[in-house]
Each structure stands twice: as C-alpha cells, then as structure tokens.
Design an enzyme around this catalytic site. Structure first.
Site, PDB file in Angstrom:
ATOM      1  N   LYS A  22     -20.891 -11.148 -21.634  1.00  0.00           N
ATOM      2  CA  LYS A  22     -20.201 -11.288 -23.174  1.00  0.00           C
ATOM      3  C   LYS A  22     -21.034 -11.057 -24.559  1.00  0.00           C
ATOM      4  O   LYS A  22     -20.093 -10.906 -25.250  1.00  0.00           O
ATOM      5  CB  LYS A  22     -19.802 -13.254 -23.141  1.00  0.00           C
ATOM      6  CG  LYS A  22     -18.681 -13.298 -21.785  1.00  0.00           C
ATOM      7  CD  LYS A  22     -18.587 -15.383 -21.782  1.00  0.00           C
ATOM      8  CE  LYS A  22     -17.198 -15.069 -20.112  1.00  0.00           C
ATOM      9  NZ  LYS A  22     -16.884 -16.170 -20.093  1.00  0.00           N
ATOM     10  N   HIS A  79     -28.222 -27.119 -14.619  1.00  0.00           N
ATOM     11  CA  HIS A  79     -27.118 -26.920 -13.264  1.00  0.00           C
ATOM     12  C   HIS A  79     -26.781 -28.512 -13.076  1.00  0.00           C
ATOM     13  O   HIS A  79     -28.003 -28.982 -13.559  1.00  0.00           O
ATOM     14  CB  HIS A  79     -27.486 -25.832 -11.952  1.00  0.00           C
ATOM     15  CG  HIS A  79     -28.494 -25.944 -11.451  1.00  0.00           C
ATOM     16  ND1 HIS A  79     -29.567 -26.828 -11.748  1.00  0.00           N
ATOM     17  CD2 HIS A  79     -29.408 -24.791 -12.468  1.00  0.00           C
ATOM     18  CE1 HIS A  79     -30.736 -26.112 -11.436  1.00  0.00           C
ATOM     19  NE2 HIS A  79     -30.717 -24.838 -11.690  1.00  0.00           N
TER      20      HIS A  79
HETATM   21  C1  COA Z   1     -15.534 -11.001 -20.049  1.00  0.00           C
HETATM   22  C2  COA Z   1     -16.058 -11.743 -17.990  1.00  0.00           C
HETATM   23  C3  COA Z   1     -17.465 -12.170 -18.551  1.00  0.00           C
HETATM   24  C4  COA Z   1     -15.494 -13.013 -18.433  1.00  0.00           C
HETATM   25  O1  COA Z   1     -15.371 -13.972 -16.843  1.00  0.00           O
HETATM   26  P1  COA Z   1     -14.942 -14.649 -16.236  1.00  0.00           P
HETATM   27  O2  COA Z   1     -15.361 -15.983 -15.311  1.00  0.00           O
HETATM   28  O3  COA Z   1     -13.615 -13.938 -15.731  1.00  0.00           O
HETATM   29  O4  COA Z   1     -13.916 -15.447 -17.588  1.00  0.00           O
HETATM   30  P2  COA Z   1     -14.499 -17.193 -18.179  1.00  0.00           P
HETATM   31  O5  COA Z   1     -13.887 -18.236 -17.904  1.00  0.00           O
HETATM   32  O6  COA Z   1     -16.195 -17.516 -17.622  1.00  0.00           O
HETATM   33  O7  COA Z   1     -14.514 -15.992 -19.929  1.00  0.00           O
HETATM   34  C5  COA Z   1     -12.905 -15.500 -20.183  1.00  0.00           C
HETATM   35  C6  COA Z   1     -13.445 -15.776 -22.067  1.00  0.00           C
HETATM   36  O8  COA Z   1     -14.474 -14.514 -21.709  1.00  0.00           O
HETATM   37  C7  COA Z   1     -14.557 -14.452 -23.306  1.00  0.00           C
HETATM   38  N1  COA Z   1     -14.080 -13.159 -22.990  1.00  0.00           N
HETATM   39  C8  COA Z   1     -13.013 -11.902 -22.350  1.00  0.00           C
HETATM   40  N2  COA Z   1     -13.223 -10.582 -22.737  1.00  0.00           N
HETATM   41  C9  COA Z   1     -14.484 -10.755 -23.571  1.00  0.00           C
HETATM   42  C10 COA Z   1     -15.481  -9.908 -23.760  1.00  0.00           C
HETATM   43  N3  COA Z   1     -15.193  -7.723 -23.207  1.00  0.00           N
HETATM   44  N4  COA Z   1     -16.814  -9.798 -24.437  1.00  0.00           N
HETATM   45  C11 COA Z   1     -17.255 -11.139 -24.492  1.00  0.00           C
HETATM   46  N5  COA Z   1     -16.233 -11.789 -24.431  1.00  0.00           N
HETATM   47  C12 COA Z   1     -14.690 -12.103 -24.013  1.00  0.00           C
HETATM   48  C13 COA Z   1     -12.859 -14.497 -23.903  1.00  0.00           C
HETATM   49  O9  COA Z   1     -13.120 -15.526 -25.253  1.00  0.00           O
HETATM   50  C14 COA Z   1     -12.696 -15.278 -22.931  1.00  0.00           C
HETATM   51  O10 COA Z   1     -11.436 -16.007 -23.411  1.00  0.00           O
HETATM   52  P3  COA Z   1      -9.789 -16.396 -22.967  1.00  0.00           P
HETATM   53  O11 COA Z   1     -10.021 -15.999 -21.233  1.00  0.00           O
HETATM   54  O12 COA Z   1      -9.379 -17.841 -23.316  1.00  0.00           O
HETATM   55  O13 COA Z   1      -9.665 -15.461 -24.047  1.00  0.00           O
HETATM   56  C15 COA Z   1     -15.010 -11.184 -17.521  1.00  0.00           C
HETATM   57  O14 COA Z   1     -14.195 -10.615 -17.750  1.00  0.00           O
HETATM   58  C16 COA Z   1     -15.498 -10.299 -16.086  1.00  0.00           C
HETATM   59  O15 COA Z   1     -16.327  -9.469 -16.633  1.00  0.00           O
HETATM   60  N6  COA Z   1     -16.487 -11.223 -14.958  1.00  0.00           N
HETATM   61  C17 COA Z   1     -16.507 -10.174 -14.195  1.00  0.00           C
HETATM   62  C18 COA Z   1     -15.635 -10.036 -13.186  1.00  0.00           C
HETATM   63  C19 COA Z   1     -15.832 -10.064 -11.665  1.00  0.00           C
HETATM   64  O16 COA Z   1     -16.620  -8.830 -11.556  1.00  0.00           O
HETATM   65  N7  COA Z   1     -16.150 -10.997 -11.021  1.00  0.00           N
HETATM   66  C20 COA Z   1     -16.097 -10.464  -9.689  1.00  0.00           C
HETATM   67  C21 COA Z   1     -17.528 -11.859  -9.083  1.00  0.00           C
HETATM   68  S1  COA Z   1     -18.312 -10.488  -7.446  1.00  0.00           S
END
Ligand code: COA
Length: 125
Positions: free
Chosen positions: A60, A110
């Site tokens: 992020k 944690h």
């Molecule tokens: C950006 C990322 C890390 C967000 O993580 P997430 O666990 O899906 O979601 P979270 O609740 O922790 O975070 C959401 C927030 O991240 C922020 N966010 C989204 N895209 C972002 C980016 N490119 N950069 C920074 N922050 C970002 C936003 O503020 C978002 O809030 P919103 O939905 O209210 O707008 C996600 O898109 C990602 O790449 N996750 C990995 C996905 C994956 O491969 N998962 C499988 C597990 S093996």
C-alpha cells in the site's frame, strides 16, 4: 530535493492461516514467503500473519498492492533485536526507486485473533 513520505496499513485474521487444508496452507506459504521468512516464522501462524500484513502494508505504501509486485518481492525479516526490516526486490524495488522511497520502517502487532502492520517510507536523497 523533494522529500516524500508514504504509508500503508493492514490487518489479518490469523485463523485464515490455520483453518485451511494443510496442503493448501503449504502452497500458500511457499507462494507468499521466502525460505528465510519461513524459517523465522517457525510454523507459527501469528508470525506468518504478521509478515503477511507487513507485506500488504508495504504494497500500500508503494501504491501498487499485490499483483505486479509479487509477495516475495517484499521480504520482511527480523534484525538481531527482533525488529522487522524490509527488503525490496524486483518490481517492488523498481517502484520504490521510481518514487524515491529509500528508507523503510515496518511495525507488526498481533493478538491471538488478528495481526496488523504499518509501513512507512521516506526519501533520503
Ligand atoms: C491494495 C491491497 C493490498 C488492499 O488490501 P485488501 O486486503 O484487499 O483490503 P484492505 O481492506 O486491507 O485495504 C483496503 C484499502 O486499501 C487502500 N488501497 C486500495 N488500493 C490501494 C493502492 N493501490 N495503494 C494503496 N492503498 C490502496 C484503500 O484505501 C482501500 O480502502 P477502500 O476500499 O475503503 O477504498 C490489495 O488490493 C491487494 O493487492 N491485496 C492482495 C490480494 C491478494 O492477492 N490476495 C490473495 C491472498 S493470497
């Protein structure tokens, strides 16, 4: 010189690691964590969850999320005192370079149920 700061945060439920089929868990761990990270986690789910949260927090701060940047491009290890340290490889290092983000700090916490991490990066050049 323009100074920059970037931050990221993430929270993970630890049972996400423990409630899956052992074969799926093994594949997931091998995909997400480097061999050195796996050694440090010693099979303990709260440590895996903490490093997982730290990787997402760094992704992020980079603004990329996980995708083009792979899990193992962001390596979270411990220094001799136990403090997490960040090493960026491949796409993660390229994005950090492009953003001039040179210095990283990560903190992990944690409970029995959740792990969370914050990442902060600044430019020093
Ligand atoms: C950006 C990322 C890390 C967000 O993580 P997430 O666990 O899906 O979601 P979270 O609740 O922790 O975070 C959401 C927030 O991240 C922020 N966010 C989204 N895209 C972002 C980016 N490119 N950069 C920074 N922050 C970002 C936003 O503020 C978002 O809030 P919103 O939905 O209210 O707008 C996600 O898109 C990602 O790449 N996750 C990995 C996905 C994956 O491969 N998962 C499988 C597990 S093996």
């Amino acid at each position: 010189m323009t100074s920059r700061v970037a931050s990221g945060i993430d929270i993970v439920e630890i049972e996400r690691f423990s409630l899956v089929d052992p074969a799926i868990r093994r594949r997931f761990i091998n995909r997400v964590f480097t061999p050195a990270e796996q050694v440090e986690c010693a099979g303990i789910d709260e440590h895996f969850a903490g490093k997982f949260a730290a990787k997402e927090a760094v992704s992020k701060a980079l603004g990329s999320g996980i995708g083009k940047v792979s899990w193992q491009d962001i390596v979270i290890t411990k220094d001799p005192w136990g403090q997490p340290t960040v090493t960026l490889n491949r796409a993660a290092a390229q994005i950090a370079d492009a953003l001039h983000l040179t210095d990283w700090s990560v903190s992990i916490t944690h409970t029995r149920k959740i792990a969370a991490a914050v990442a902060v990066a600044v430019s020093s050049k």
